[in-house]
Design a protein around this motif. Structure first.
Motif, mmCIF file in Angstrom:
data_model
loop_
_atom_site.group_PDB
_atom_site.id
_atom_site.type_symbol
_atom_site.label_atom_id
_atom_site.label_comp_id
_atom_site.label_asym_id
_atom_site.label_seq_id
_atom_site.Cartn_x
_atom_site.Cartn_y
_atom_site.Cartn_z
ATOM 1 N N THR A 72 60.408 99.994 53.731
ATOM 2 C CA THR A 72 60.671 98.950 52.757
ATOM 3 C C THR A 72 60.791 97.770 53.230
ATOM 4 O OG1 THR A 72 63.001 100.017 52.687
ATOM 5 C CG2 THR A 72 61.530 100.642 50.883
ATOM 6 N N TYR A 73 60.505 97.541 54.615
ATOM 7 C CA TYR A 73 60.963 96.182 55.113
ATOM 8 C C TYR A 73 60.437 95.203 54.379
ATOM 9 C CZ TYR A 73 60.371 92.652 58.927
ATOM 10 O OH TYR A 73 60.334 91.362 59.519
ATOM 11 N N LEU A 74 61.544 94.167 54.274
ATOM 12 C CA LEU A 74 61.245 92.858 53.242
ATOM 13 C C LEU A 74 61.592 93.110 52.140
ATOM 14 C CD1 LEU A 74 58.876 90.400 55.474
ATOM 15 C CD2 LEU A 74 61.406 90.805 55.589
ATOM 16 N N SER A 75 61.393 94.311 51.712
ATOM 17 C CA SER A 75 61.896 94.773 50.106
ATOM 18 C C SER A 75 63.425 94.318 49.875
ATOM 19 C CB SER A 75 61.682 96.055 49.925
ATOM 20 O OG SER A 75 60.196 96.524 50.099
ATOM 21 N N HIS A 76 63.564 93.969 48.453
ATOM 22 C CA HIS A 76 65.222 93.759 48.199
ATOM 23 C C HIS A 76 65.618 94.712 47.079
ATOM 24 C CE1 HIS A 76 62.918 90.857 45.876
ATOM 25 N NE2 HIS A 76 63.914 90.946 44.835
ATOM 26 N N VAL A 77 67.035 94.501 46.914
ATOM 27 C CA VAL A 77 67.501 95.480 45.940
ATOM 28 C C VAL A 77 68.407 94.039 45.186
ATOM 29 C CG1 VAL A 77 68.946 97.084 45.033
ATOM 30 C CG2 VAL A 77 67.383 97.742 46.842
ATOM 31 N N GLY A 78 68.729 94.135 43.926
ATOM 32 C CA GLY A 78 69.277 93.287 43.530
ATOM 33 C C GLY A 78 70.325 93.972 42.226
ATOM 34 N N VAL A 79 71.554 93.700 42.243
ATOM 35 C CA VAL A 79 72.447 94.604 41.180
ATOM 36 C C VAL A 79 73.410 93.320 40.822
ATOM 37 C CG1 VAL A 79 73.941 95.361 43.011
ATOM 38 C CG2 VAL A 79 73.607 96.646 40.795
ATOM 39 N N GLU A 80 73.758 93.643 39.382
ATOM 40 C CA GLU A 80 75.019 92.882 38.936
ATOM 41 C C GLU A 80 76.178 93.531 39.312
ATOM 42 O OE1 GLU A 80 77.007 91.399 34.866
ATOM 43 O OE2 GLU A 80 75.059 91.199 34.962
ATOM 44 N N LEU A 81 76.886 92.742 40.190
ATOM 45 C CA LEU A 81 78.467 93.390 40.436
ATOM 46 C C LEU A 81 79.346 92.693 39.542
ATOM 47 C CD1 LEU A 81 78.247 93.561 44.102
ATOM 48 C CD2 LEU A 81 77.631 95.358 42.452
ATOM 49 N N SER A 82 80.503 93.204 38.881
ATOM 50 C CA SER A 82 81.228 92.382 38.015
ATOM 51 C C SER A 82 82.561 93.081 38.123
ATOM 52 C CB SER A 82 80.599 92.209 36.571
ATOM 53 O OG SER A 82 80.812 93.503 35.811
ATOM 54 N N ALA A 83 83.572 92.194 37.718
ATOM 55 C CA ALA A 83 84.947 92.733 37.219
ATOM 56 C C ALA A 83 85.014 93.880 36.157
ATOM 57 C CB ALA A 83 86.025 91.730 36.991
ATOM 58 N N ASP A 84 83.964 93.533 35.477
ATOM 59 C CA ASP A 84 84.034 94.409 34.064
ATOM 60 C C ASP A 84 83.300 95.700 34.440
ATOM 61 O OD1 ASP A 84 85.286 93.053 32.500
ATOM 62 O OD2 ASP A 84 83.304 91.997 31.579
ATOM 63 N N ASN A 85 82.238 95.729 35.326
ATOM 64 C CA ASN A 85 81.509 97.192 35.467
ATOM 65 C C ASN A 85 82.040 97.864 36.659
ATOM 66 O OD1 ASN A 85 80.241 96.051 37.818
ATOM 67 N ND2 ASN A 85 78.301 95.758 36.795
#
Length: 193
Positions: free
Chosen positions: A94-107
């Motif tokens: 998975t070289y150069l692949s990315h993961v994005g996720v919302e991080l919040s005080a609520d979740n």
């Protein structure tokens, strides 16, 4: 803790397992034993915090090269951010692949980031605060970065960028990255993220 493995090996989104009663809840937010049982690094060398005034602020994409590579455990404690990591392990499928996720005080989610991943985020709210537990000391000569807008990364940031440091806006594109040799000059900023 609830460990959710992502599409990239070794990267986990971690949710709290809430024990609720009429007072509210209790949850374990970190446990070295649970990390080690999954083969994850649990040693903490530093704990860092960043606070961001404006929605749309981008920090990153930061990483350190060997021998100062870092594992990070990231949580948003106020507001919300869109957190992104890029796999820089050259032998990874998975070289150069990315993961994005919302991080919040609520979740109350957290992100476990292995060594040799570039890390950055964009604030989704004003006054967003992020905590990083890091396994290596900040080592300026080994700090590197990727440009958040590099077309080869194709990261779909959710908002227009409102604020970014000069350094982060000017990291080299992937094609222009320096070799994995330490630099002689420390960078001007005293923190890595």
């Amino acid at each position: 803790m609830i460990f959710n493995e992502t599409s990239i090996q070794g990267v986990y989104i971690i949710d709290l397992e809430l024990l609720k009663d009429d007072r509210g809840f209790f949850a374990r937010s970190f446990c070295a034993q649970e990390f080690e049982e999954r083969g994850l690094k649990a040693a903490i060398a530093q704990c860092n915090m960043s606070f961001n005034h404006k929605k749309g602020t981008v920090r990153g994409m930061h990483f350190q090269i060997p021998p100062a590579t870092e594992t990070k455990f990231i949580r948003c404690t106020q507001g919300a951010v869109y957190d992104v990591i890029v796999d820089l392990r050259k032998d990874s499928p998975t070289y150069l692949s990315h993961v994005g996720v919302e991080l919040s005080a609520d979740n109350r989610r957290a992100l476990y980031v292995p060594e040799m991943f570039a890390h950055g985020y964009q604030t989704l709210t004003d006054n967003a605060e992020v905590i990083y537990q890091v396994t290596e000391f900040y080592t300026p000569g080994y700090e590197r970065g990727l440009r958040h807008s590099d077309p080869k990364l194709a990261i779909d940031w959710p908002l227009p960028v409102t604020t970014i440091s000069h350094k982060d806006a000017n990291w080299p594109l992937l094609d222009d990255q320096p070799t994995d040799q330490p630099t002689d000059q420390p960078v001007s900023l005293g923190v890595s993220s």
